[in-house]
Motif scaffolding. Sequence first.
Motif, PDB file in Angstrom:
ATOM      1  N   ALA A   1      -3.568  -0.857  -4.613  1.00 19.16           N
ATOM      2  CA  ALA A   1      -2.093  -1.434  -4.350  1.00 19.16           C
ATOM      3  C   ALA A   1      -0.993  -0.325  -4.847  1.00 19.16           C
ATOM      4  CB  ALA A   1      -2.062  -2.902  -4.829  1.00 19.16           C
ATOM      5  N   HIS A   2       0.136  -0.350  -4.288  1.00 18.59           N
ATOM      6  CA  HIS A   2       0.990   0.549  -4.629  1.00 18.59           C
ATOM      7  C   HIS A   2       2.638  -0.105  -4.359  1.00 18.59           C
ATOM      8  CE1 HIS A   2      -1.796   3.711  -5.166  1.00 18.59           C
ATOM      9  NE2 HIS A   2      -2.281   3.484  -3.757  1.00 18.59           N
TER      10      HIS A   2
ATOM     11  N   ASN B   1      -7.094   3.500  -2.119  1.00 23.06           N
ATOM     12  CA  ASN B   1      -7.953   2.113  -2.046  1.00 23.06           C
ATOM     13  C   ASN B   1      -7.327   1.001  -3.025  1.00 23.06           C
ATOM     14  OD1 ASN B   1     -10.073   2.781  -0.347  1.00 23.06           O
ATOM     15  ND2 ASN B   1     -10.963   3.857  -1.735  1.00 23.06           N
TER      16      ASN B   1
ATOM     17  N   LYS C   1       0.716  -1.197   0.016  1.00 21.16           N
ATOM     18  CA  LYS C   1       0.002   0.114  -0.115  1.00 21.16           C
ATOM     19  C   LYS C   1       0.765   1.313  -0.001  1.00 21.16           C
ATOM     20  CE  LYS C   1      -3.363  -2.487   2.909  1.00 21.16           C
ATOM     21  NZ  LYS C   1      -4.334  -2.429   3.903  1.00 21.16           N
TER      22      LYS C   1
END
Length: 337
Positions: free
Chosen positions: A164-165, A162, A136
Amino acid sequence: MLFSSLLRQPVLVTLGRYARLTILLATVAGALPGCSDDDETESAPTAPDRITVPQAGLHPEGIQYDEVNKRFLVSSRTQGKIGSVKDDSTYTQFADEPRLISTIGLNLDASRNRLLVAVSDNGANAARTTAATLRKLAALAIFNSTSGALQNYIDLGNLRPNQAHFANDIAVDAQGNIYITDSLSPIIYKVDALGVASVFLENNQLSGGTGFGLNGIVFHPDGYLLVAKANDGSLFKVPVATPASFTKVTTPAGLNLTGADGLLLLNPQTLLLVSGSQTTVLRLSSTDAWATTNSTGSFATGAVSPTTITRRNTSDAYVLYPFQSTSPRFAIVKAKF
């Protein structure tokens, strides 16, 4: 009278004041550059072909060469800290901060005296990962490139909370704007000169699906970014003024860029691309402002998990070999095509 004319008068060598003049001329001639057999010019130290660094489990992902201080700067997936490496393999810690979970891409913005660091969390740093950050976190840390003092820490993932990172690589344009790729979301972020973050470009064509998407990024002096996508080897040209008009760089049949990771723009027509999955550095060239490209050479790294590449001096390029996350060492190797 010219010195050369006097020196052609051998009969005068032993005569009174001419003898003294001849001795003086010989002394002056000996002091002139290139006239003495003992004249030696000190040459610059030769850059090594390979530097092996005995640091266990560091697993560096990003690298930059600091020309002023004659050192490499490297990141760390497993420890988060930033380190410096000298040609004699000496490693010292340059910077650290508790929020540096995994440090990925680096960009040394030397003219502005800052080191830019992409910060993420894919679970590789067991000591710092948390449920709140795992897959995240996307952040940009900015350090003073002389002292290592933290100047700013900018949360990028909150722009799309909101999703994914994984903040991966960094480029800087001529005005000092910073661009950061996200490998788990189809996003390129922008941080302006005042530290204000925004989504610069978001498009599903930039998605990596269930794998890694956007990866390496460089700024071209003609006003656009070149961006690589790891999962399928796509290379994109993104105008800084009109990012939504981005285009895919056309490659010839048979040129495989999958696994694309770090990029280095050697000159406006030449791009080096590291493919980790292919264990190769590809030299790409373009004669039409990167509408199309072709390969003009390659450098095989071997099974060392190469990630990215940095310039040293005007023409040398060095590839980072992290090996594995538990390896007792990593290496920095000159690419030879």
